[in-house]
Design an enzyme around this catalytic site. Structure first.
Site, PDB file in Angstrom:
ATOM      1  CG  HIS A  21      -9.800  -6.182  -5.671  1.00 59.02           C
ATOM      2  ND1 HIS A  21     -10.985  -6.172  -4.616  1.00 59.02           N
ATOM      3  CD2 HIS A  21      -8.753  -5.533  -4.899  1.00 59.02           C
ATOM      4  CE1 HIS A  21     -10.606  -5.459  -3.738  1.00 59.02           C
ATOM      5  NE2 HIS A  21      -9.348  -5.282  -3.643  1.00 59.02           N
TER       6      HIS A  21
ATOM      7  CE  LYS B  97      -3.851  -1.943   0.285  1.00 60.91           C
ATOM      8  NZ  LYS B  97      -4.800  -2.134  -0.797  1.00 60.91           N
TER       9      LYS B  97
END
Ligand code: MG
Length: 369
Positions: free
Chosen positions: A306, A175
């Site tokens: 995803h 991230k």
């Protein structure tokens, strides 16, 4: 064989995450990590007693509302219908609640139903879903994704990443999306240095930035050899993603927050994404995801689905030639069957349908009343 739907039972589980998460768009009440995932579940049973399992997921809201849609709106529409008619039933449910939820929790409830219908179809046929879809391949490469959260130190991330790479996975994702983007660039630089020039590293901003910041970060990421720049800006803004994709060489990956083939088509037409990332639960299940895979194929764009690896693996192996699986074991503890991963590649479960079961004991333990 009588495949009419006799019952649709909705449950809601609240599962502890194996490792707390924190991204550029998701954090807990006090800005810290998120510790649990909501897992709405639907069991659809035919008059002959074949039972299909479907589920959805959410992190920060919508859990009881999704269960309500399943129980109050969809269950009465499904009882008496032929469970094998997934295309017709998808359309029936979509049109019924279109005005209150073309994307979001209504679509997520539809996805749970669609997964359960495909599970039934596979159980009736005695085949895993990926074989019914087309049997494009037997396994898909994984990248490790549950180890690069914003709250983690570089050392903590590296420990997780080395675990994934040691299992033979193709690479890792981390991230980015701190208030000061320079902190993110520095963290990516340190990870790159530690893992080496050949390591496959992707990054995900979870829609954190505006265009000038995303452009600046993207140029830095290009220098660091990052594989893709995921969700740089707000997902609704297609033109701004088209501008960014045109300005940068690094591939822009988008799609986890898009809700249908129409939204993917809009991104594709605008040249606003280089890699498509449908989430099986956010787009409307297997029936819709197969169509999005076809759109990507025609557009010449790679897919990288995803999350929700336990069901996504069926579509990824059924119809996709090269898409990787995002290894994220968020709901793995709900299922009796551990994910089968060998040499960094994931294989669909051996059993018919989705090949997944949730024990009643697990439901009792994690159920939200
Ligand atoms: Mg993402």
């Amino acid at each position: 064989m009588n495949t009419r739907i006799a019952e649709a039972r909705a449950e809601l589980l609240r599962m502890p995450l194996p490792r707390p998460m924190q991204s550029g768009s998701s954090s807990g009440k006090k800005g810290g990590p998120v510790s649990h995932i909501n897992m709405p579940v639907v069991f659809i049973t035919t008059e002959d007693g074949v039972r299909g399992l479907g589920y959805a997921w959410s992190l920060l809201g919508g859990a009881t509302a999704t269960r309500c849609v399943l129980k109050d709106d969809f269950a009465p529409l499904l009882v008496g219908e032929d469970a094998l008619d997934n295309e017709r039933l998808w359309d029936k449910l979509y049109r019924r609640l279109q005005t209150v939820g073309r994307v979001g929790l209504v679509t997520q409830a539809m996805s749970a139903v669609d997964l359960a219908l495909w599970d039934i179809k596979g159980r009736v046929a005695g085949l895993p879903v990926y074989k019914l879809l087309g049997g494009r391949r037997e396994s898909a490469p994984c990248y490790g994704s549950d180890g690069g959260w914003l709250y983690m130190s570089v050392q903590e991330m590296l420990a997780a990443f080395e675990g994934y790479l040691g299992q033979g996975m193709m690479g890792v994702k981390m991230k980015i999306g701190h208030e000061d983007y320079r902190k993110d660039v520095q963290r990516v630089r340190e990870v790159r240095k530690a893992l080496g020039d050949d390591a496959w590293i992707a990054v995900d901003a979870n829609q954190k930035w505006d265009f000038p910041t995303a452009l600046r970060v993207g140029r830095e990421l290009e220098q660091l050899g990052v594989a893709w720049f995921e969700e740089p800006m707000l997902c609704e803004d297609i033109p701004v993603h088209a501008r960014l994709a045109a300005a940068l060489d690094i591939p822009i990956a988008m799609g986890e927050t898009l809700g249908s083939r129409f939204e993917f088509d809009a991104y594709i037409r605008a040249g606003a994404a280089d890699i498509l990332q449908p989430d099986i639960v956010r787009v409307g299940g297997i029936t819709e995801m197969v169509k999005i895979a076809a759109l990507g194929d025609v557009a010449g764009l790679p897919l990288a689905p995803h999350h929700m690896m336990e069901s996504t693996i069926q579509v990824a192996c059924g119809v996709m030639a090269a898409a990787p699986i995002e290894y994220m074991p968020w709901i793995a503890a709900a299922f009796s069957e551990p994910a089968r991963i060998e040499n960094g590649r994931m294989f669909p479960p051996a059993g018919p349908g989705l090949g997944l079961t949730i024990p009643e004991e697990t439901i009792r333990r994690f159920r939200v009343e």
